[in-house]
Design a protein around this motif. Structure first.
Motif, PDB file in Angstrom:
ATOM      1  N   HIS A 111       0.837  -1.201   0.000  1.00 29.51           N
ATOM      2  CA  HIS A 111       0.000   0.000   0.000  1.00 29.51           C
ATOM      3  C   HIS A 111       0.878   1.260   0.000  1.00 29.51           C
ATOM      4  O   HIS A 111       0.614   2.209  -0.748  1.00 29.51           O
ATOM      5  CB  HIS A 111      -0.918  -0.029   1.220  1.00 29.51           C
ATOM      6  N   LEU A 112       1.932   1.227   0.797  1.00 30.93           N
ATOM      7  CA  LEU A 112       2.853   2.351   0.852  1.00 30.93           C
ATOM      8  C   LEU A 112       3.558   2.535  -0.497  1.00 30.93           C
ATOM      9  O   LEU A 112       3.682   3.660  -0.987  1.00 30.93           O
ATOM     10  CB  LEU A 112       3.860   2.146   1.973  1.00 30.93           C
ATOM     11  N   ALA A 113       3.991   1.449  -1.101  1.00 29.61           N
ATOM     12  CA  ALA A 113       4.660   1.531  -2.401  1.00 29.61           C
ATOM     13  C   ALA A 113       3.718   2.097  -3.466  1.00 29.61           C
ATOM     14  O   ALA A 113       4.126   2.910  -4.302  1.00 29.61           O
ATOM     15  CB  ALA A 113       5.159   0.152  -2.821  1.00 29.61           C
ATOM     16  N   GLY A 114       2.469   1.685  -3.439  1.00 27.90           N
ATOM     17  CA  GLY A 114       1.495   2.223  -4.385  1.00 27.90           C
ATOM     18  C   GLY A 114       1.306   3.717  -4.205  1.00 27.90           C
ATOM     19  O   GLY A 114       1.155   4.465  -5.183  1.00 27.90           O
ATOM     20  N   SER A 115       1.350   4.164  -2.966  1.00 27.61           N
ATOM     21  CA  SER A 115       1.179   5.596  -2.714  1.00 27.61           C
ATOM     22  C   SER A 115       2.368   6.395  -3.235  1.00 27.61           C
ATOM     23  O   SER A 115       2.207   7.522  -3.703  1.00 27.61           O
ATOM     24  CB  SER A 115       0.962   5.866  -1.220  1.00 27.61           C
ATOM     25  N   VAL A 116       3.557   5.816  -3.177  1.00 26.88           N
ATOM     26  CA  VAL A 116       4.751   6.490  -3.712  1.00 26.88           C
ATOM     27  C   VAL A 116       4.585   6.685  -5.218  1.00 26.88           C
ATOM     28  O   VAL A 116       4.829   7.774  -5.752  1.00 26.88           O
ATOM     29  CB  VAL A 116       6.033   5.684  -3.386  1.00 26.88           C
ATOM     30  N   GLY A 117       4.138   5.641  -5.911  1.00 30.94           N
ATOM     31  CA  GLY A 117       3.898   5.746  -7.346  1.00 30.94           C
ATOM     32  C   GLY A 117       2.821   6.766  -7.673  1.00 30.94           C
ATOM     33  O   GLY A 117       2.941   7.541  -8.628  1.00 30.94           O
ATOM     34  N   ALA A 118       1.773   6.780  -6.880  1.00 25.53           N
ATOM     35  CA  ALA A 118       0.688   7.735  -7.107  1.00 25.53           C
ATOM     36  C   ALA A 118       1.177   9.170  -6.954  1.00 25.53           C
ATOM     37  O   ALA A 118       0.810  10.051  -7.751  1.00 25.53           O
ATOM     38  CB  ALA A 118      -0.463   7.466  -6.141  1.00 25.53           C
ATOM     39  N   LEU A 119       2.028   9.409  -5.957  1.00 22.46           N
ATOM     40  CA  LEU A 119       2.558  10.764  -5.767  1.00 22.46           C
ATOM     41  C   LEU A 119       3.438  11.189  -6.943  1.00 22.46           C
ATOM     42  O   LEU A 119       3.400  12.358  -7.352  1.00 22.46           O
ATOM     43  CB  LEU A 119       3.346  10.859  -4.463  1.00 22.46           C
ATOM     44  N   GLU A 120       4.199  10.275  -7.483  1.00 21.66           N
ATOM     45  CA  GLU A 120       5.029  10.605  -8.641  1.00 21.66           C
ATOM     46  C   GLU A 120       4.166  11.002  -9.836  1.00 21.66           C
ATOM     47  O   GLU A 120       4.451  11.981 -10.527  1.00 21.66           O
ATOM     48  CB  GLU A 120       5.935   9.431  -8.997  1.00 21.66           C
ATOM     49  N   ILE A 121       3.102  10.266 -10.065  1.00 20.89           N
ATOM     50  CA  ILE A 121       2.181  10.585 -11.169  1.00 20.89           C
ATOM     51  C   ILE A 121       1.515  11.933 -10.912  1.00 20.89           C
ATOM     52  O   ILE A 121       1.417  12.775 -11.817  1.00 20.89           O
ATOM     53  CB  ILE A 121       1.134   9.473 -11.342  1.00 20.89           C
ATOM     54  N   LEU A 122       1.044  12.142  -9.690  1.00 22.77           N
ATOM     55  CA  LEU A 122       0.387  13.412  -9.368  1.00 22.77           C
ATOM     56  C   LEU A 122       1.339  14.592  -9.500  1.00 22.77           C
ATOM     57  O   LEU A 122       0.938  15.662  -9.982  1.00 22.77           O
ATOM     58  CB  LEU A 122      -0.218  13.363  -7.970  1.00 22.77           C
ATOM     59  N   ASP A 123       2.581  14.417  -9.089  1.00 19.92           N
ATOM     60  CA  ASP A 123       3.561  15.503  -9.233  1.00 19.92           C
ATOM     61  C   ASP A 123       3.731  15.880 -10.704  1.00 19.92           C
ATOM     62  O   ASP A 123       3.807  17.068 -11.044  1.00 19.92           O
ATOM     63  CB  ASP A 123       4.910  15.108  -8.623  1.00 19.92           C
ATOM     64  N   ARG A 124       3.788  14.877 -11.581  1.00 16.62           N
ATOM     65  CA  ARG A 124       3.914  15.167 -13.022  1.00 16.62           C
ATOM     66  C   ARG A 124       2.662  15.857 -13.551  1.00 16.62           C
ATOM     67  O   ARG A 124       2.754  16.798 -14.349  1.00 16.62           O
ATOM     68  CB  ARG A 124       4.183  13.878 -13.804  1.00 16.62           C
ATOM     69  N   LEU A 125       1.503  15.384 -13.115  1.00 15.93           N
ATOM     70  CA  LEU A 125       0.253  16.023 -13.556  1.00 15.93           C
ATOM     71  C   LEU A 125       0.167  17.469 -13.079  1.00 15.93           C
ATOM     72  O   LEU A 125      -0.245  18.354 -13.833  1.00 15.93           O
ATOM     73  CB  LEU A 125      -0.952  15.238 -13.045  1.00 15.93           C
ATOM     74  N   ILE A 126       0.537  17.696 -11.839  1.00 14.93           N
ATOM     75  CA  ILE A 126       0.494  19.055 -11.297  1.00 14.93           C
ATOM     76  C   ILE A 126       1.444  19.962 -12.079  1.00 14.93           C
ATOM     77  O   ILE A 126       1.106  21.104 -12.409  1.00 14.93           O
ATOM     78  CB  ILE A 126       0.816  19.052  -9.791  1.00 14.93           C
ATOM     79  N   ALA A 127       2.625  19.456 -12.404  1.00 15.41           N
ATOM     80  CA  ALA A 127       3.603  20.263 -13.141  1.00 15.41           C
ATOM     81  C   ALA A 127       3.153  20.563 -14.562  1.00 15.41           C
ATOM     82  O   ALA A 127       3.364  21.667 -15.068  1.00 15.41           O
ATOM     83  CB  ALA A 127       4.958  19.551 -13.165  1.00 15.41           C
ATOM     84  N   THR A 128       2.527  19.602 -15.207  1.00 12.88           N
ATOM     85  CA  THR A 128       2.147  19.804 -16.615  1.00 12.88           C
ATOM     86  C   THR A 128       0.747  20.391 -16.793  1.00 12.88           C
ATOM     87  O   THR A 128       0.469  20.973 -17.829  1.00 12.88           O
ATOM     88  CB  THR A 128       2.232  18.484 -17.406  1.00 12.88           C
ATOM     89  N   CYS A 129      -0.100  20.244 -15.799  1.00 13.59           N
ATOM     90  CA  CYS A 129      -1.491  20.709 -15.921  1.00 13.59           C
ATOM     91  C   CYS A 129      -1.822  21.759 -14.872  1.00 13.59           C
ATOM     92  O   CYS A 129      -2.971  21.850 -14.425  1.00 13.59           O
ATOM     93  CB  CYS A 129      -2.440  19.523 -15.775  1.00 13.59           C
ATOM     94  N   ASP A 130      -0.844  22.533 -14.491  1.00 17.62           N
ATOM     95  CA  ASP A 130      -1.002  23.461 -13.377  1.00 17.62           C
ATOM     96  C   ASP A 130      -2.177  24.419 -13.551  1.00 17.62           C
ATOM     97  O   ASP A 130      -2.843  24.761 -12.592  1.00 17.62           O
ATOM     98  CB  ASP A 130       0.297  24.241 -13.158  1.00 17.62           C
ATOM     99  N   LYS A 131      -2.437  24.821 -14.760  1.00 17.20           N
ATOM    100  CA  LYS A 131      -3.510  25.796 -14.977  1.00 17.20           C
ATOM    101  C   LYS A 131      -4.818  25.155 -15.457  1.00 17.20           C
ATOM    102  O   LYS A 131      -5.781  25.856 -15.737  1.00 17.20           O
ATOM    103  CB  LYS A 131      -3.039  26.847 -15.967  1.00 17.20           C
ATOM    104  N   SER A 132      -4.850  23.846 -15.530  1.00 21.90           N
ATOM    105  CA  SER A 132      -6.061  23.180 -16.000  1.00 21.90           C
ATOM    106  C   SER A 132      -7.021  22.941 -14.830  1.00 21.90           C
ATOM    107  O   SER A 132      -6.630  23.008 -13.665  1.00 21.90           O
ATOM    108  CB  SER A 132      -5.723  21.858 -16.683  1.00 21.90           C
ATOM    109  N   PRO A 133      -8.274  22.623 -15.151  1.00 23.59           N
ATOM    110  CA  PRO A 133      -9.262  22.372 -14.094  1.00 23.59           C
ATOM    111  C   PRO A 133      -8.931  21.144 -13.225  1.00 23.59           C
ATOM    112  O   PRO A 133      -9.442  21.027 -12.119  1.00 23.59           O
ATOM    113  CB  PRO A 133     -10.557  22.138 -14.862  1.00 23.59           C
TER     114      PRO A 133
END
Length: 68
Positions: free
Chosen positions: A13-35
């Protein structure tokens, strides 16, 4: 280890959360101004809090966090 299955579950569960944070960080960086950005930031905060809880449970049960 006393709780092999529980240790595996918690570490997975912890490992899955690490992967999820990496994906979210990329989304936040690339979609910062999107809804979707506020959703990603909120999800990231919740997952980070979840990680804190998982680590506290691991510590309370004297289960080592997997380095993988």
């Amino acid at each position: 280890m006393r709780n092999d299955h529980l240790a595996t579950y918690l570490n997975d569960h912890l490992a899955g959360s690490v992967g999820a944070l990496e994906i979210l960080d990329r989304l936040i960086a690339t979609c910062d101004k999107s809804p979707i950005a506020p959703f990603c930031r909120d999800a990231r905060a919740e997952i980070t809090a979840d990680q804190d809880e998982l680590r506290a449970i691991l510590k309370a049960l004297d289960i080592s966090e997997s380095p993988l």
